[in-house]
Design a protein around this motif. Structure first.
Motif, short mmCIF file in Angstrom:
data_model
loop_
_atom_site.label_atom_id
_atom_site.label_comp_id
_atom_site.label_asym_id
_atom_site.label_seq_id
_atom_site.Cartn_x
_atom_site.Cartn_y
_atom_site.Cartn_z
N HIS A 4 13.30 18.29 -11.54
CA HIS A 4 14.73 18.54 -11.28
C HIS A 4 14.87 19.96 -10.73
N GLN A 40 16.24 23.63 -9.66
CA GLN A 40 17.04 24.58 -10.43
C GLN A 40 17.55 25.71 -9.55
N THR A 54 20.08 23.75 -13.93
CA THR A 54 20.03 22.47 -13.21
C THR A 54 21.44 22.10 -12.76
#
Ligand SMILES: CC(C)(COP(=O)(O)OP(=O)(O)OC[C@H]1O[C@@H](n2cnc3c(N)ncnc32)[C@H](O)[C@@H]1OP(=O)(O)O)[C@@H](O)C(=O)NCCC(=O)NCCS
Length: 290
Positions: free
Chosen positions: A144, A146, A249
């Motif tokens: 994911h 960031q 995130t």
């Protein structure tokens, strides 16, 4: 590939692992530094000592969670990890520069991942090294992207913050419950390291907490976005010059809103690697204590 022995990390390995980690991340920073960024720095003696103390704490809480790779009797790479109830976390993973890309990392990470294989959840903070990203993807982690939010805080933008106080050991019980709800496990023994590195701020209604050292937000957990915003504003109010909020995130857009209101700059940097869970929110994780 030359013969590689994979074995559990022991206390005498810690200083060499620390050196490999400093060398590997310094080389990575030098290779990936944007032209406008300041030149990368070697670790200070204090930073090296804190790294070693943290790693020894992992060996104490999780014997069997950290592994080294040895070539011809020399430690050339390592991976440190630990379990906190339902979540396995990777703390650090590095191979000596000059020996990277030859399959050593794959072997040592496999041993560290196997230690946490029965945990339903996993977390790691990935660098921008494409070699690391390949390894984490192969190990079953979803990456994911960031943001890091950084800059001098515009103090004229600071709101009046109420409902916060300094935290202490008496707060750790409810903080651990909050962490269980976000990531499946408490920080437990890791609070000692976090407290040693910074100040603990909590909300008076026990809805959230943050660790900050005046330069960096180390960790923030809250039960709702308004609480998270309050805590981040409190941390920004205590900023001494340049402040950095890394590991944000897209699930934590509240942090982007606060930082932009404080006239800080967003830059994309690194990935949160997860298995068995979605990006926690409102939550800004610590790089090694996650
Ligand atoms: C990340 C790291 C520990 C991996 O160890 P390693 O021994 O280099 O890893 P391996 O050789 O086992 O695997 C590297 C993978 O990247 C590929 N690779 C090798 N060189 C590469 C390059 N220059 N660019 C992109 N991919 C590369 C390899 O083919 C392999 O992928 P594959 O298994 O799908 O073929 C090591 O590179 C390192 O220390 N990097 C700097 C510190 C760092 O970023 N650590 C991770 C912290 S989150």
């Amino acid at each position: 590939m030359q013969d590689v022995l994979i074995r559990p990390m022991a206390d005498p390995d810690v200083p060499l692992a620390e050196r490999i980690s400093d060398d590997a991340f310094f080389a990575l920073d030098a290779a990936h530094r944007p032209p406008s960024a300041p030149a990368p720095q070697r670790r200070s003696p204090e930073h090296s000592a804190a790294w070693a103390a943290r790693t020894r704490a992992f060996l104490a809480s999780d014997p069997g969670g950290s592994w080294v790779a040895e070539c011809d009797g020399e430690v050339v790479g390592f991976a440190t990890g630990y379990l906190r109830e339902q979540v396995w976390c990777l703390a650090t993973f590095a191979v000596q520069p000059g020996r990277q890309g030859a399959g050593i990392g794959a072997r040592v990470l496999e041993a560290a991942v196997a230690y946490g294989a029965d945990a339903p959840r996993g977390m790691l903070a990935a660098s921008v090294d494409p070699r690391a990203l390949r390894r984490y993807h192969h190990a079953g982690f979803r990456l994911h992207p960031q943001l890091t939010l950084h800059g001098a805080v515009d103090r004229s933008a600071l709101p009046a913050v109420t409902g916060v106080r300094d935290g202490g050991p008496g707060d750790l019980g409810w903080m651990d419950d909050l962490d269980r709800s976000h990531r499946g496990g408490p920080h437990g023994p890791d609070h000692e390291r976090l407290m040693a590195a910074g100040m603990l701020v909590v909300t008076t209604d026990r809805a959230g907490y943050a660790y900050t050292d005046g330069r960096v937000l180390a960790l923030l957990a809250a039960s709702d976005d308004d609480t998270a915003r309050t805590l981040l504003w409190e941390c920004l109010a205590g900023a001494e010059g340049h402040y950095e909020v890394a590991h944000v995130t897209s699930a934590n857009y509240w942090a982007v809103e606060v930082a932009l209101a404080a006239r800080m700059d967003p830059v994309a940097r690194g990935f949160l690697g997860l298995r068995g869970m979605s990006p926690p929110a409102p939550y800004v994780h610590h790089g090694a204590l996650l």
